[in-house]
Scaffold this active site. Structure first.
Site, PDB file in Angstrom:
ATOM      1  N   TYR A  27      36.795  34.513  38.442  1.00 28.37           N
ATOM      2  CA  TYR A  27      35.796  33.435  38.497  1.00 28.37           C
ATOM      3  C   TYR A  27      36.400  32.036  38.349  1.00 28.37           C
ATOM      4  O   TYR A  27      35.840  31.178  37.676  1.00 28.37           O
ATOM      5  CB  TYR A  27      34.697  33.693  37.459  1.00 28.37           C
ATOM      6  CG  TYR A  27      33.857  34.898  37.830  1.00 28.37           C
ATOM      7  CD1 TYR A  27      32.794  34.782  38.715  1.00 28.37           C
ATOM      8  CD2 TYR A  27      34.174  36.165  37.349  1.00 28.37           C
ATOM      9  CE1 TYR A  27      32.047  35.892  39.090  1.00 28.37           C
ATOM     10  CE2 TYR A  27      33.433  37.283  37.713  1.00 28.37           C
ATOM     11  CZ  TYR A  27      32.369  37.131  38.590  1.00 28.37           C
ATOM     12  OH  TYR A  27      31.632  38.228  38.969  1.00 28.37           O
TER      13      TYR A  27
ATOM     14  N   ASP B 242      31.529  36.333  45.561  1.00 28.73           N
ATOM     15  CA  ASP B 242      32.010  37.130  44.443  1.00 28.73           C
ATOM     16  C   ASP B 242      33.527  36.990  44.361  1.00 28.73           C
ATOM     17  O   ASP B 242      34.229  37.139  45.358  1.00 28.73           O
ATOM     18  CB  ASP B 242      31.613  38.596  44.661  1.00 28.73           C
ATOM     19  CG  ASP B 242      31.714  39.405  43.389  1.00 28.73           C
ATOM     20  OD1 ASP B 242      31.850  38.797  42.305  1.00 28.73           O
ATOM     21  OD2 ASP B 242      31.654  40.633  43.467  1.00 28.73           O
ATOM     22  N   HIS B 243      33.979  36.705  43.206  1.00 27.64           N
ATOM     23  CA  HIS B 243      35.419  36.555  42.903  1.00 27.64           C
ATOM     24  C   HIS B 243      36.103  35.643  43.935  1.00 27.64           C
ATOM     25  O   HIS B 243      35.563  35.369  44.989  1.00 27.64           O
ATOM     26  CB  HIS B 243      36.151  37.903  42.873  1.00 27.64           C
ATOM     27  CG  HIS B 243      35.539  38.870  41.896  1.00 27.64           C
ATOM     28  ND1 HIS B 243      35.893  40.186  41.829  1.00 27.64           N
ATOM     29  CD2 HIS B 243      34.595  38.696  40.939  1.00 27.64           C
ATOM     30  CE1 HIS B 243      35.193  40.795  40.890  1.00 27.64           C
ATOM     31  NE2 HIS B 243      34.394  39.908  40.347  1.00 27.64           N
TER      32      HIS B 243
ATOM     33  N   HIS C  60      26.406  40.230  47.022  1.00 27.36           N
ATOM     34  CA  HIS C  60      27.704  39.723  46.557  1.00 27.36           C
ATOM     35  C   HIS C  60      28.662  39.795  47.730  1.00 27.36           C
ATOM     36  O   HIS C  60      28.941  40.896  48.226  1.00 27.36           O
ATOM     37  CB  HIS C  60      28.273  40.614  45.444  1.00 27.36           C
ATOM     38  CG  HIS C  60      27.612  40.430  44.115  1.00 27.36           C
ATOM     39  ND1 HIS C  60      28.012  41.126  42.992  1.00 27.36           N
ATOM     40  CD2 HIS C  60      26.608  39.614  43.717  1.00 27.36           C
ATOM     41  CE1 HIS C  60      27.261  40.764  41.964  1.00 27.36           C
ATOM     42  NE2 HIS C  60      26.399  39.850  42.373  1.00 27.36           N
TER      43      HIS C  60
ATOM     44  N   CYS D 194      26.797  44.728  46.771  1.00 27.34           N
ATOM     45  CA  CYS D 194      28.121  44.161  46.458  1.00 27.34           C
ATOM     46  C   CYS D 194      29.127  44.730  47.448  1.00 27.34           C
ATOM     47  O   CYS D 194      29.580  45.867  47.310  1.00 27.34           O
ATOM     48  CB  CYS D 194      28.534  44.460  45.025  1.00 27.34           C
ATOM     49  SG  CYS D 194      30.182  43.799  44.670  1.00 27.34           S
TER      50      CYS D 194
ATOM     51  N   HIS E 244      23.600  46.986  40.435  1.00 31.44           N
ATOM     52  CA  HIS E 244      24.912  46.691  41.019  1.00 31.44           C
ATOM     53  C   HIS E 244      25.658  48.000  41.237  1.00 31.44           C
ATOM     54  O   HIS E 244      25.639  48.865  40.364  1.00 31.44           O
ATOM     55  CB  HIS E 244      25.679  45.800  40.029  1.00 31.44           C
ATOM     56  CG  HIS E 244      26.960  45.248  40.561  1.00 31.44           C
ATOM     57  ND1 HIS E 244      28.096  45.998  40.695  1.00 31.44           N
ATOM     58  CD2 HIS E 244      27.269  44.004  40.993  1.00 31.44           C
ATOM     59  CE1 HIS E 244      29.061  45.234  41.182  1.00 31.44           C
ATOM     60  NE2 HIS E 244      28.586  44.020  41.376  1.00 31.44           N
TER      61      HIS E 244
END
Ligand code: DNO
Length: 383
Positions: free
Chosen positions: A364, A347-348, A305, A278, A240
């Protein structure tokens, strides 16, 4: 891309049947209860895998199989810990779990200074404020020579903040930076730990002689040993990027830009040594053009991501809607559409509506991520 979702295991208040209903195809999770550095047994892996399969889903990605600090700073027990890592990887491969995400960030995983920054439309987003971060570094950690890492403008803001900040606000800042964002991702500090600042300062000590070249050497040493095992068991490892993608708190960070990614892919040039693309982390660095990076590295990307950011002229950044910002997610979807089996997770997401008091892990919550999944699914269908 396969639509996946990060789920935190059997105790997650979001159930697997909820996820089925909203169109999730694969699960991203980890054996969060196993302390970093210990072996993931086949039995423990299969137990969770079966649980996921009983709900009609598949365990697509491990996020994360964490790297112990001592592997990163080349401590005395690194070889033993790398051996354990190899065994866990082999066990995952034997159980047919073939994508494993990890990171190589020293001491601290992802960093935000504000977990609930209210946006114009009323939702709350994650935020990185340079001046508040400098305040944490200079006035709370009191790191030696920390001032050298900040501009005079930022230092002035930190100084002003020192005059007005309350004890409660200080606690919240510490909590955001080194506690609430770390514990649930198997980081070094978790809620309930006494005196997190002292623990953190002790961890920084282990890196006092580690510069970028040394950290790269330690990363290469790790890859040289684990990639052959990944190859043997058919597992794709994917590091990542550092979040944010620049050095922090005197610590080097080595997965921040095109040159870094090129470097580690070549360090062990094997398709099992890959990247977690990401978009959120990479887009938070003003030096990165995520669309160019995706074009260049898609063939070595094993996990995506999707998230976006906006970066301000003072260097602060905020997590943006998945439809806008520097992540250019629509363009990324066009690039990654050629990889139909590539797992992608939302993601998020913003904290919104009735989720606000539910105490989800930062980033999350359910509804914000569900909205983002719908947006991404729409873009994928249109593309
Ligand atoms: C934060 C996450 C990171 C990520 C790890 C991967 O929300 O993106 O914690 O999972 O760095 O090892």
């Amino acid at each position: 891309m396969e639509k996946t979702w990060r789920w935190f295991g059997k105790s997650d208040i979001i159930s697997l049947s909820d996820l089925k209903q909203i169109g999730v195809e694969g699960i991203v999770t980890a054996l969060h209860h196993i302390p970093n550095g210990e072996i993931w047994t086949q039995e423990a892996i299969d137990d969770l895998k079966q649980y996921i399969e009983n709900a009609g889903l598949r365990w697509s990605v491990v996020e994360s199989l964490p790297i112990s600090e001592s592997i990163k700073y080349a401590g005395k027990d690194r070889d033993r810990l790398i051996e354990n890592y190899k065994i866990s990887l082999a066990n995952l491969g034997k159980s047919n779990i073939r994508t494993v995400c990890y990171n190589f960030m020293p001491v601290i995983d992802w960093i935000r200074t504000d977990l609930n920054k209210k946006q114009e439309n009323g939702v709350y987003s994650l935020y990185f404020d340079r001046a508040r971060f400098a305040y944490f570094d200079v006035y709370i950690l009191k790191r030696k020579e920390a001032e050298k890492d900040y501009s005079s403008e930022i230092l002035k803001k930190a100084q002003d903040l020192d005059k007005t900040i309350t004890e409660k606000e200080k606690e919240e800042l510490i909590d955001a930076i080194i506690v609430k964002t770390q514990g649930f991702v198997n980081g070094n500090i978790k809620e309930g730990d006494q005196n997190p600042v002292a623990i953190f300062n002790r961890l920084l000590e282990d890196y006092k002689d580690i510069d970028k070249d040394q950290l790269r050497a330690n990363f290469k040493y790790f890859l040289e040993q684990v990639i052959p095992v990944a190859e043997e068991y058919g597992v794709n490892l994917c590091v990542h990027p550092d979040d944010p993608p620049f050095p922090v708190l005197g610590l080097p960070r080595i997965v921040t830009n095109e040159e870094d990614i090129d470097w580690f892919l070549r360090a062990v040039d094997n398709p099992h040594n890959g990247l977690t693309f990401c978009a959120g982390s990479l887009s938070a660095g003003i030096h990165n053009n995520v669309v160019d990076l995706a074009g260049k590295f898609a063939h070595r990307t094993h996990f995506v991501h999707l998230r976006s950011t906006n970066v301000f002229s003072n260097g602060d950044f905020v997590e943006a809607s998945h439809l806008e910002g520097r992540g250019h997610l629509l363009e990324l979807i066009k690039i990654f559409k050629d990889y139909p089996h590539l797992p992608m997770r939302i993601d998020h997401g913003p904290l919104m509506l009735s989720d606000i008091d539910k105490k989800y892990n930062p980033g999350y919550s359910f509804l914000g991520r569900m909205k983002a999944l719908a947006e991404i699914s729409g873009m994928m269908a249109a593309v």
